[in-house]
Design a protein around this motif. Sequence first.
Motif, short mmCIF file in Angstrom:
data_model
loop_
_atom_site.label_atom_id
_atom_site.label_comp_id
_atom_site.label_asym_id
_atom_site.label_seq_id
_atom_site.Cartn_x
_atom_site.Cartn_y
_atom_site.Cartn_z
N THR A 177 5.91 -4.07 5.23
CA THR A 177 6.09 -2.74 4.65
C THR A 177 6.99 -1.86 5.50
OG1 THR A 177 3.88 -2.92 3.69
CG2 THR A 177 4.89 -0.74 3.72
N TYR A 201 10.09 3.57 -5.12
CA TYR A 201 8.97 2.63 -5.20
C TYR A 201 7.99 2.98 -6.31
CZ TYR A 201 10.74 0.19 -1.21
OH TYR A 201 11.55 -0.57 -0.40
N GLN A 202 7.98 4.21 -6.73
CA GLN A 202 7.22 4.53 -7.94
C GLN A 202 7.83 3.81 -9.14
OE1 GLN A 202 7.36 8.81 -7.91
NE2 GLN A 202 5.38 9.02 -6.87
N HIS A 205 7.01 0.16 -8.82
CA HIS A 205 5.57 -0.12 -8.74
C HIS A 205 5.18 -0.70 -7.38
CE1 HIS A 205 5.46 0.78 -12.99
NE2 HIS A 205 6.35 -0.17 -13.23
N TYR A 206 5.87 -0.23 -6.35
CA TYR A 206 5.58 -0.55 -4.95
C TYR A 206 5.70 -2.05 -4.65
CZ TYR A 206 4.00 4.24 -5.03
OH TYR A 206 3.96 5.59 -5.18
N ILE A 213 3.73 5.01 3.05
CA ILE A 213 5.06 5.65 3.02
C ILE A 213 5.07 6.92 3.87
CG2 ILE A 213 6.74 6.83 1.54
CD1 ILE A 213 6.12 4.83 -0.64
N LEU A 261 10.18 7.45 -2.07
CA LEU A 261 8.95 7.50 -2.86
C LEU A 261 9.25 7.29 -4.34
CD1 LEU A 261 5.91 8.01 -2.96
CD2 LEU A 261 6.40 10.46 -3.13
N ASP A 287 0.84 -1.20 0.00
CA ASP A 287 0.00 0.00 0.00
C ASP A 287 0.88 1.25 0.00
OD1 ASP A 287 -1.81 2.00 0.35
OD2 ASP A 287 -2.79 1.13 2.11
N SER A 288 0.82 2.04 -1.07
CA SER A 288 1.67 3.22 -1.20
C SER A 288 1.36 4.28 -0.16
CB SER A 288 1.54 3.81 -2.60
OG SER A 288 0.20 4.24 -2.83
N THR A 289 0.16 4.26 0.39
CA THR A 289 -0.21 5.29 1.38
C THR A 289 0.49 5.08 2.71
OG1 THR A 289 -2.13 4.02 2.17
CG2 THR A 289 -2.48 5.52 0.31
#
Length: 533
Positions: free
Chosen positions: A136, A77-78, A81-82, A56, A74, A52-54
Amino acid sequence: MKKPIFLFLVTGIILLLCIVSCKKNKTIYAKSTEGIEEIEEDFESLLSVPFDSTLIAPFFEQHPKLKKFQNDVLALYQKQHYHFLWFDENGINEIGNLLYNKISNLNEEGIQVSIPYKNTLDELFQISNDEQKPDTEIELLISSLYFFYADKVYKGLDNEKIKELGWYLPRKKQSYIYYLDSLITNPSLIHKDEKEVLGQYYRLRETLKKYRQIEKKGGWDSIVLPTDRKSLNLGDTAQTIAQIRKWLFITGDITSNSGSPIYDSDLEKGVLNFKKRFAFDPETAILPKHIAAMNVPIYERIKTILVNMERCRWISADISKSKEYIVINIPSYKLTYFKNNKPALISKVVVGKALNKTVVFSADMKYIVFSPYWNVPKSILKKEILPAIAKNPNYLKQNDMEWYKGDVRQRPGPKNALGLIKFLFPNSNSIYLHDTPSKNLFKEEKRAFSHGCIRIEKPVELANLILEDDKNWTPEKIDEAMNRGEESWYTLQNKIPVYIGYFTSWVDNEGAIHFYDDVYKRDDLLATMLLEE
């Protein structure tokens, strides 16, 4: 009898399937209201699903000491693609474990800094592989510490700080996001990568280990020259000689220590090795200045190694990719001209004195000027030439000078301050290489005498080597142009990068460390900056 055999075969097949399955799955134990429950998870599935990118942003709120790396993490992982980077089916992967080892031993890289959240990191890596699963928070912690490591070991101090130290050499722009791809592909690069960091860095790192071992054994004792002796020479006997012998053995300048107080031929070899490493004249007499160099404490020598490891971080490892290039090290008063990555010429130089420091920068040599004019800089005109004219109206004539467009210049010829040739690499600092009529200055050990430009002992040899592949020139033509008494410019067919650096210690190709005087007194300030990081 057939039924037991059939059951045996079925049981065997089931066991085999379980074994194969265990290679892909890992049993994780979790607490429930009814006790401990076994949960079998497919690691490959966990690794293939993006996290889940949220998560970070909250991670960096909880770990403020790593906040400066948030944008890097950030972006990383962009790009990925996380997906998890630091785990495989066995838990934390090889590069993750290597990174932890490197971070835990930053002292070996000459870096003395506290590692953020080190206790958490230690606890994480003390867990057995069987208990490690993609998480994570763990993932983001390792990634953040990767950027912390890259920042300290590969990058070093930022540009603004190194400019305070008078350092203007360009730095290689490196993306540590993309460099991680190289490390994942080849984890051994984390130990030594001369494409990423100047090779000198690794030689200094090896020497640092040796000097720290010497320090652990007590270092070396202070050497005292008897008050009635101004020097020690071959054949002399004194207790000081036994002390010097011990020092030379500790530093590796001699291979054995007989303890003899007699200045014999074995000691002579060690003394000459020492003098070569410390840029002293190669004479056998031992003078107070030599003993003073030996008496510098081991911790000071270690500090010198540390600050020069830091300077290595500021130089692009790509400099050696050029077909030819010139390197001038200010503290060693030495120029080296490389062709095909081998030293083609080594020459003594005279550099700027403390009040007129030679600037640390780089530029491309484009021109050679034969029989040059010397256009007197306005600062020298004001401080030196005009007062001299006021005292002696014939000063300009006596020094072969003339007024030209409101300034003073010196005509070409043997009296010219630039000698018979100069080498131009246009720059805003107005610094260049040139010949000089004052050849006697090259006999001095310490050669900081100029107004900032660099006087070279072997200008003819340099010109011949630079132009040897140019069909327009021969040694005879070069000599004629230098002595014509008429200024002429020649544009080089190939630009030659010139690097002016500042290193107070350097390890040669044989592994011997050389120490030079901190002529511009920059080491202590750099050491202070490193401690503040």
